[in-house]
Design a protein around this motif. Sequence first.
Motif, short mmCIF file in Angstrom:
data_model
loop_
_atom_site.label_atom_id
_atom_site.label_comp_id
_atom_site.label_asym_id
_atom_site.label_seq_id
_atom_site.Cartn_x
_atom_site.Cartn_y
_atom_site.Cartn_z
N GLU A 99 0.82 -1.21 0.00
CA GLU A 99 0.00 0.00 0.00
C GLU A 99 0.86 1.26 0.00
O GLU A 99 1.95 1.30 0.57
N SER A 100 0.31 2.30 -0.63
CA SER A 100 0.97 3.60 -0.62
C SER A 100 0.24 4.60 0.27
O SER A 100 0.77 5.69 0.53
N GLY A 101 -0.98 4.24 0.70
CA GLY A 101 -1.79 5.19 1.44
C GLY A 101 -2.56 6.14 0.55
O GLY A 101 -3.23 7.05 1.03
N SER A 102 -2.47 5.93 -0.77
CA SER A 102 -3.16 6.79 -1.71
C SER A 102 -3.91 5.94 -2.73
O SER A 102 -3.49 4.82 -3.05
N PHE A 103 -5.01 6.45 -3.24
CA PHE A 103 -5.76 5.77 -4.28
C PHE A 103 -5.57 6.45 -5.65
O PHE A 103 -6.34 6.24 -6.56
N ASP A 104 -4.49 7.23 -5.76
CA ASP A 104 -4.22 7.91 -7.02
C ASP A 104 -3.76 6.95 -8.11
O ASP A 104 -4.15 7.08 -9.27
N GLY A 130 3.85 7.10 -3.41
CA GLY A 130 2.43 7.30 -3.67
C GLY A 130 1.79 6.34 -4.66
O GLY A 130 0.64 6.54 -5.05
N ILE A 131 2.51 5.30 -5.05
CA ILE A 131 1.96 4.32 -5.99
C ILE A 131 1.81 2.98 -5.28
O ILE A 131 2.79 2.40 -4.81
N THR A 132 0.59 2.48 -5.19
CA THR A 132 0.36 1.16 -4.61
C THR A 132 0.81 0.10 -5.62
O THR A 132 0.48 0.18 -6.80
N VAL A 133 1.57 -0.88 -5.14
CA VAL A 133 2.14 -1.89 -6.03
C VAL A 133 1.52 -3.26 -5.74
O VAL A 133 1.45 -3.67 -4.58
N SER A 183 -12.53 -0.86 -9.15
CA SER A 183 -13.72 -0.92 -8.29
C SER A 183 -13.39 -0.51 -6.86
O SER A 183 -14.27 -0.07 -6.12
N GLU A 184 -12.11 -0.66 -6.47
CA GLU A 184 -11.67 -0.25 -5.14
C GLU A 184 -11.43 1.26 -5.05
O GLU A 184 -11.18 1.78 -3.97
N GLY A 185 -11.44 1.93 -6.21
CA GLY A 185 -11.30 3.38 -6.20
C GLY A 185 -10.00 3.94 -6.71
O GLY A 185 -9.78 5.16 -6.64
N TYR A 186 -9.11 3.10 -7.24
CA TYR A 186 -7.85 3.62 -7.77
C TYR A 186 -8.12 4.41 -9.04
O TYR A 186 -8.77 3.92 -9.97
N ARG A 187 -7.59 5.62 -9.09
CA ARG A 187 -7.87 6.52 -10.20
C ARG A 187 -7.15 6.08 -11.47
O ARG A 187 -7.71 6.13 -12.57
#
Length: 331
Positions: A99-104, A130-133, A183-187
């Motif tokens: 997780e990055s803590g961001s949904f960007d 800021g990028i979830t991997v 669907s989880e909200g990642y932009r």
Amino acid sequence: MYHSWLDRWDERRARRGEEAKKTTAFVLDADRAFPGAKTIEALDEFCVLSDQAVSDPSFFEPPSGRVQGFERQDGWIKFPSDVVTDVDENNVVWAKITESGSFDHALVIFHHWNASARSGQIAKFFSQRGITVIEIAMPYHFERSRPGSLYADYILSANLGRTIQSMRQAVWDGRKLVCWLKSEGYREVSVLGMSLGSWVAGLIAAHDPVVSKASLFLTAGSLADMVWTGRATRSIRDSLEPKIELTDLRRAWGPLNMENYAHRLARPDLDLHVVLAKRDKVVLPELSESFMQRLKDAGARPNILELNCGHYSLAMPPYILLAGLSLKRFL
């Protein structure tokens, strides 16, 4: 002198695990590649079905309702594959999420053939920025390995049908994960593929408009040519060569040739990043050059980084640092 040493290092690295790679029977196994197909016993009939798959945009389209069955716990995601094989372990997809803590932005990583570990350093580096991997296990790798197998022999082999089935499964699994991330909200969702994983990432990017960026390391277009000429796949060529010509293999594995989807990869809302190794003996530079030219002819403008190293020595400094910085700027 340094590059001669580097070439020798790459050759020593290529020999690891080579004794486990044996020649195997040449098999069409059309029903695995094209479920529901009538009994196919002739190579030409198999190739006709491959030609049809290339022109069928639904071939790499997962079934509807593809975000069902996801379980998330302790940094892992697990979900059922929409391709059911005769290896139970392979029918469940595992992915590690950092997780990055961001949904960007989310980045899905597809590893190389016979990978022995996930890319923890890459995941940590980008998650801190800021990028979830999400590091997905491709078919017959990691938690999905076939019991008793010494390497991932089922994803790439002289069984033409199973190879198509396995790569199609990898694409379906990846697209299902991409859909879940949205669907989880990642932009924004991007894909990164390395060597064989670059074919999977590239096919996903070509067929899934949700993917906005695709980074392909050590890639080319024709999987048939890569297997036929590559240092890592000699045992597969030895299995194929007595039974099939390269021209026929290209046609049989046409659905896996990214050059056939160059127009899709050239769509204006997809950014492409490519890292190539000039001394590569696994994915030969001339194959990569042919693919790059096909992309450019289709209107794509890939961001290309060429490094004077080999396939395996890309993982060594300074090359991995240069590749990583290029990827960082791209993402």
